[in-house]
Design a protein around this motif. Structure first.
Motif, PDB file in Angstrom:
ATOM      1  N   ILE A 116      41.175  67.651  28.876  1.00 16.69           N
ATOM      2  CA  ILE A 116      41.567  69.065  28.970  1.00 16.69           C
ATOM      3  C   ILE A 116      40.830  69.808  30.081  1.00 16.69           C
ATOM      4  O   ILE A 116      41.235  70.895  30.450  1.00 16.69           O
ATOM      5  N   ALA A 117      39.770  69.217  30.622  1.00 16.03           N
ATOM      6  CA  ALA A 117      39.089  69.859  31.750  1.00 16.03           C
ATOM      7  C   ALA A 117      39.872  69.711  33.048  1.00 16.03           C
ATOM      8  O   ALA A 117      39.605  70.398  34.024  1.00 16.03           O
ATOM      9  N   GLY A 118      40.844  68.837  33.063  1.00 16.23           N
ATOM     10  CA  GLY A 118      41.643  68.595  34.259  1.00 16.23           C
ATOM     11  C   GLY A 118      42.719  69.655  34.474  1.00 16.23           C
ATOM     12  O   GLY A 118      42.819  70.631  33.719  1.00 16.23           O
ATOM     13  N   VAL A 119      43.510  69.455  35.496  1.00 18.09           N
ATOM     14  CA  VAL A 119      44.595  70.376  35.861  1.00 18.09           C
ATOM     15  C   VAL A 119      45.676  70.387  34.781  1.00 18.09           C
ATOM     16  O   VAL A 119      46.244  71.425  34.454  1.00 18.09           O
ATOM     17  N   SER A 120      45.968  69.224  34.257  1.00 15.61           N
ATOM     18  CA  SER A 120      46.985  69.112  33.209  1.00 15.61           C
ATOM     19  C   SER A 120      46.623  67.955  32.303  1.00 15.61           C
ATOM     20  O   SER A 120      45.759  67.134  32.633  1.00 15.61           O
ATOM     21  N   MET A 121      47.318  67.872  31.165  1.00 17.74           N
ATOM     22  CA  MET A 121      47.115  66.735  30.250  1.00 17.74           C
ATOM     23  C   MET A 121      48.110  65.616  30.540  1.00 17.74           C
ATOM     24  O   MET A 121      48.315  64.728  29.709  1.00 17.74           O
ATOM     25  N   LYS A 122      48.705  65.649  31.733  1.00 10.51           N
ATOM     26  CA  LYS A 122      49.786  64.703  32.034  1.00 10.51           C
ATOM     27  C   LYS A 122      49.319  63.265  32.266  1.00 10.51           C
ATOM     28  O   LYS A 122      50.153  62.391  32.500  1.00 10.51           O
ATOM     29  N   THR A 123      48.001  63.026  32.241  1.00  7.61           N
ATOM     30  CA  THR A 123      47.522  61.649  32.381  1.00  7.61           C
ATOM     31  C   THR A 123      46.775  61.170  31.131  1.00  7.61           C
ATOM     32  O   THR A 123      45.972  60.260  31.199  1.00  7.61           O
ATOM     33  N   THR A 124      47.054  61.806  30.007  1.00  5.70           N
ATOM     34  CA  THR A 124      46.516  61.309  28.741  1.00  5.70           C
ATOM     35  C   THR A 124      47.190  59.989  28.359  1.00  5.70           C
ATOM     36  O   THR A 124      48.347  59.742  28.723  1.00  5.70           O
ATOM     37  N   ASN A 125      46.491  59.173  27.583  1.00  2.00           N
ATOM     38  CA  ASN A 125      47.079  57.946  27.034  1.00  2.00           C
ATOM     39  C   ASN A 125      47.670  58.179  25.652  1.00  2.00           C
ATOM     40  O   ASN A 125      48.203  57.247  25.045  1.00  2.00           O
ATOM     41  N   ASP A 126      47.543  59.389  25.133  1.00  3.53           N
ATOM     42  CA  ASP A 126      47.849  59.615  23.723  1.00  3.53           C
ATOM     43  C   ASP A 126      49.339  59.699  23.443  1.00  3.53           C
ATOM     44  O   ASP A 126      50.145  59.908  24.338  1.00  3.53           O
TER      45      ASP A 126
ATOM     46  N   ASP B  42      50.411  44.368  18.565  1.00  2.61           N
ATOM     47  CA  ASP B  42      49.403  44.267  17.508  1.00  2.61           C
ATOM     48  C   ASP B  42      48.013  44.532  18.079  1.00  2.61           C
ATOM     49  O   ASP B  42      47.761  44.255  19.251  1.00  2.61           O
ATOM     50  N   PRO B  43      47.109  45.061  17.234  1.00 10.40           N
ATOM     51  CA  PRO B  43      45.736  45.256  17.709  1.00 10.40           C
ATOM     52  C   PRO B  43      45.141  43.909  18.134  1.00 10.40           C
ATOM     53  O   PRO B  43      45.438  42.880  17.538  1.00 10.40           O
ATOM     54  N   ASP B  44      44.322  43.938  19.161  1.00  7.49           N
ATOM     55  CA  ASP B  44      43.648  42.724  19.633  1.00  7.49           C
ATOM     56  C   ASP B  44      42.293  42.638  18.928  1.00  7.49           C
ATOM     57  O   ASP B  44      41.407  43.460  19.187  1.00  7.49           O
ATOM     58  N   PRO B  45      42.135  41.678  18.000  1.00  8.59           N
ATOM     59  CA  PRO B  45      40.894  41.641  17.213  1.00  8.59           C
ATOM     60  C   PRO B  45      39.652  41.397  18.072  1.00  8.59           C
ATOM     61  O   PRO B  45      38.543  41.725  17.666  1.00  8.59           O
ATOM     62  N   LYS B  46      39.851  40.865  19.288  1.00  4.35           N
ATOM     63  CA  LYS B  46      38.702  40.582  20.156  1.00  4.35           C
ATOM     64  C   LYS B  46      38.310  41.770  21.044  1.00  4.35           C
ATOM     65  O   LYS B  46      37.309  41.721  21.746  1.00  4.35           O
ATOM     66  N   SER B  47      39.132  42.810  21.029  1.00  2.34           N
ATOM     67  CA  SER B  47      38.897  43.905  21.968  1.00  2.34           C
ATOM     68  C   SER B  47      37.628  44.692  21.632  1.00  2.34           C
ATOM     69  O   SER B  47      37.329  44.945  20.467  1.00  2.34           O
ATOM     70  N   THR B  48      36.883  45.094  22.658  1.00  3.23           N
ATOM     71  CA  THR B  48      35.736  45.991  22.481  1.00  3.23           C
ATOM     72  C   THR B  48      36.099  47.392  22.971  1.00  3.23           C
ATOM     73  O   THR B  48      35.250  48.283  22.996  1.00  3.23           O
ATOM     74  N   HIS B  49      37.353  47.594  23.348  1.00  2.14           N
ATOM     75  CA  HIS B  49      37.816  48.866  23.901  1.00  2.14           C
ATOM     76  C   HIS B  49      37.917  49.909  22.787  1.00  2.14           C
ATOM     77  O   HIS B  49      38.308  49.597  21.670  1.00  2.14           O
ATOM     78  N   LYS B  50      37.583  51.153  23.111  1.00  4.13           N
ATOM     79  CA  LYS B  50      37.568  52.201  22.084  1.00  4.13           C
ATOM     80  C   LYS B  50      38.827  53.072  22.076  1.00  4.13           C
ATOM     81  O   LYS B  50      38.924  53.984  21.261  1.00  4.13           O
ATOM     82  N   GLY B  51      39.753  52.834  23.003  1.00  5.29           N
ATOM     83  CA  GLY B  51      41.027  53.562  22.948  1.00  5.29           C
ATOM     84  C   GLY B  51      41.762  53.187  21.658  1.00  5.29           C
ATOM     85  O   GLY B  51      41.536  52.118  21.089  1.00  5.29           O
ATOM     86  N   GLU B  52      42.641  54.074  21.200  1.00  5.77           N
ATOM     87  CA  GLU B  52      43.337  53.853  19.934  1.00  5.77           C
ATOM     88  C   GLU B  52      44.277  52.647  20.010  1.00  5.77           C
ATOM     89  O   GLU B  52      44.941  52.445  21.032  1.00  5.77           O
ATOM     90  N   THR B  53      44.389  51.896  18.932  1.00  5.76           N
ATOM     91  CA  THR B  53      45.413  50.856  18.846  1.00  5.76           C
ATOM     92  C   THR B  53      46.760  51.536  18.594  1.00  5.76           C
ATOM     93  O   THR B  53      46.832  52.698  18.181  1.00  5.76           O
ATOM     94  N   ARG B  54      47.835  50.773  18.797  1.00  7.52           N
ATOM     95  CA  ARG B  54      49.170  51.302  18.532  1.00  7.52           C
ATOM     96  C   ARG B  54      49.301  51.733  17.070  1.00  7.52           C
ATOM     97  O   ARG B  54      49.873  52.777  16.762  1.00  7.52           O
ATOM     98  N   GLU B  55      48.786  50.910  16.172  1.00 11.34           N
ATOM     99  CA  GLU B  55      48.874  51.242  14.746  1.00 11.34           C
ATOM    100  C   GLU B  55      48.158  52.561  14.440  1.00 11.34           C
ATOM    101  O   GLU B  55      48.676  53.400  13.699  1.00 11.34           O
ATOM    102  N   THR B  56      46.980  52.756  15.021  1.00  9.08           N
ATOM    103  CA  THR B  56      46.244  54.012  14.813  1.00  9.08           C
ATOM    104  C   THR B  56      47.068  55.197  15.307  1.00  9.08           C
ATOM    105  O   THR B  56      47.153  56.245  14.653  1.00  9.08           O
ATOM    106  N   ARG B  57      47.714  55.029  16.453  1.00  7.85           N
ATOM    107  CA  ARG B  57      48.509  56.125  17.025  1.00  7.85           C
ATOM    108  C   ARG B  57      49.672  56.496  16.098  1.00  7.85           C
ATOM    109  O   ARG B  57      49.982  57.673  15.897  1.00  7.85           O
ATOM    110  N   ILE B  58      50.337  55.481  15.557  1.00  6.97           N
ATOM    111  CA  ILE B  58      51.489  55.760  14.688  1.00  6.97           C
ATOM    112  C   ILE B  58      51.018  56.377  13.368  1.00  6.97           C
ATOM    113  O   ILE B  58      51.665  57.271  12.814  1.00  6.97           O
TER     114      ILE B  58
END
Lengths: 236, 236
Positions: free
Chosen positions: B127-137, A162-178
């Motif tokens: 995408i500026a890197g050698v590959s996209m193999k270290t993306t979190n997406d 689940d998304p962490d409501p306290k997070s300040t991180h800007k990476g996508e949550t799991r829900e956003t990814r799905i």
């Protein structure tokens, strides 16, 4: 008649490898003393042999002998002859690339559809879906396709968080990814929390596990939570 | 002479879109009033037009006009003619698949190597890197290759996150994932925290940003932390 356990994780917090599933596994593999292990997902990049040693210790506790598919000269034949199969977790890209390389996708699919008892954990559960497009893993190798076994008509997102409501991180949550997945794909996705599994048996497909709901994502619908013992057959 | 800013994220906590980079961007794009925007990473699956509208608002604040590459009949020509280029974040698989589909990989690479000012954020930095193999997406679409622009001799892991020592979750940490990458690949990886960026200019390659170290992963070595203003030229 398909006979599978597709678990979110091999190991839950404060418990040993597979321990929370021991009763289920005794039942799943009740008709065989020997289970074929597919170690190709190589968690932390460990070797097939190292991984098989870990998995063997878990299966010893339910008095089953585990044999790594990598020890056979002919892995297709090993799968065709298996009385039970377990695919362990790790990196889904590594696993799928190897299954394609060894041409094991179709033999494995056929065996599972014929009713051979199958356990998947994490990456081993992901591959039972329509595609591996909802894995959380890093794409460290390039598989020839993202298409997987299509045992279930939906995809699994293992280790659902689940998304962490306290997070300040800007990476996508799991829900956003799905939700992004559903901009490009129609396949329903089950967000399966650690401790939950899906049981396919007697033409049923049921969410099971320790009191946790699962989060169901369908294209163009709001995600919903479903409790244990829910039938998932409606998802197509 | 390469002239790039490769940022971990477009937006940091408690700050508006690109705001923490405004001074850097004024300098990067000082010789042009118009910047070409590559919106193909489509964060949350929004359209190219919607994404360009968001990015335009950010660039208005530094008095630059942003034009979406999707509005050109001939995107290769648009890239060839650009005086400045910005690739925004989103899903790296979606971005890379589109760049291959439109045959933009080589033109974009050539333009950047010629010295056209380039800003990447998140996927646009990956995408500026050698590959996209270290993306979190999440691999929601299948690109024809994971090979990317190879502007830097290393890969970037954007939105780098330290392991949470309190977590009971069994999914892999970022560090574990990058170590798995190095079981299969030699390319060094820079774990770039939100608020950090890499500045390529005058044949230099420097870690910059707000007081944050970056975590450097090299094959067969223990990861190390390097402070801002470190030259990254030694990584090959």
């Amino acid at each position: 008649m398909i006979n599978c356990i597709l678990a979110s994780t091999s190991t839950i917090h404060n418990s040993s490898y597979l321990e929370y599933l021991f009763n289920e596994l005794k039942e799943l593999f009740r008709n065989t003393d020997e289970v074929l292990f597919i170690p190709y997902a190589r968690p932390s990049g460990i070797s097939h042999e190292e991984y098989t040693t870990i998995a063997k210790k878990g299966f010893q506790k339910i008095n089953k002998k585990l044999i790594g598919v990598h020890t056979f000269d002919d892995p297709i034949k090993a799968i065709n002859n298996a009385k039970g199969i377990f695919t362990g977790g790790g990196n889904t890209f590594v696993l799928v690339a190897k299954l394609y390389e060894l041409q094991l996708i179709n033999p494995l699919r056929k065996k599972i559809l014929e009713g051979t008892p199958y356990l998947g954990t994490s990456a081993g559960s992901n591959i039972a879906g329509v595609s591996m497009k909802t894995t959380n893993d890093m794409p460290i190798v390039y598989p020839p396709s993202f298409t997987t076994l299509h045992i279930t008509p939906f995809n699994i997102n293992a280790h659902y968080l689940d998304p962490d409501p306290k997070s300040t991180h800007k990476g996508e949550t799991r829900e956003t990814r799905i939700k992004e997945f559903h901009q490009f794909n129609k396949t329903p996705v089950i967000g399966l929390r650690e401790g939950s599994w899906i049981r396919l048996k007697n033409n049923q497909c049921i969410l099971e596990g320790k009191e946790l709901s699962a989060r169901i994502f369908e294209q163009n619908k709001e995600p919903v939570e479903v409790p244990p013992n829910t039938s998932l057959l409606y998802l197509k």
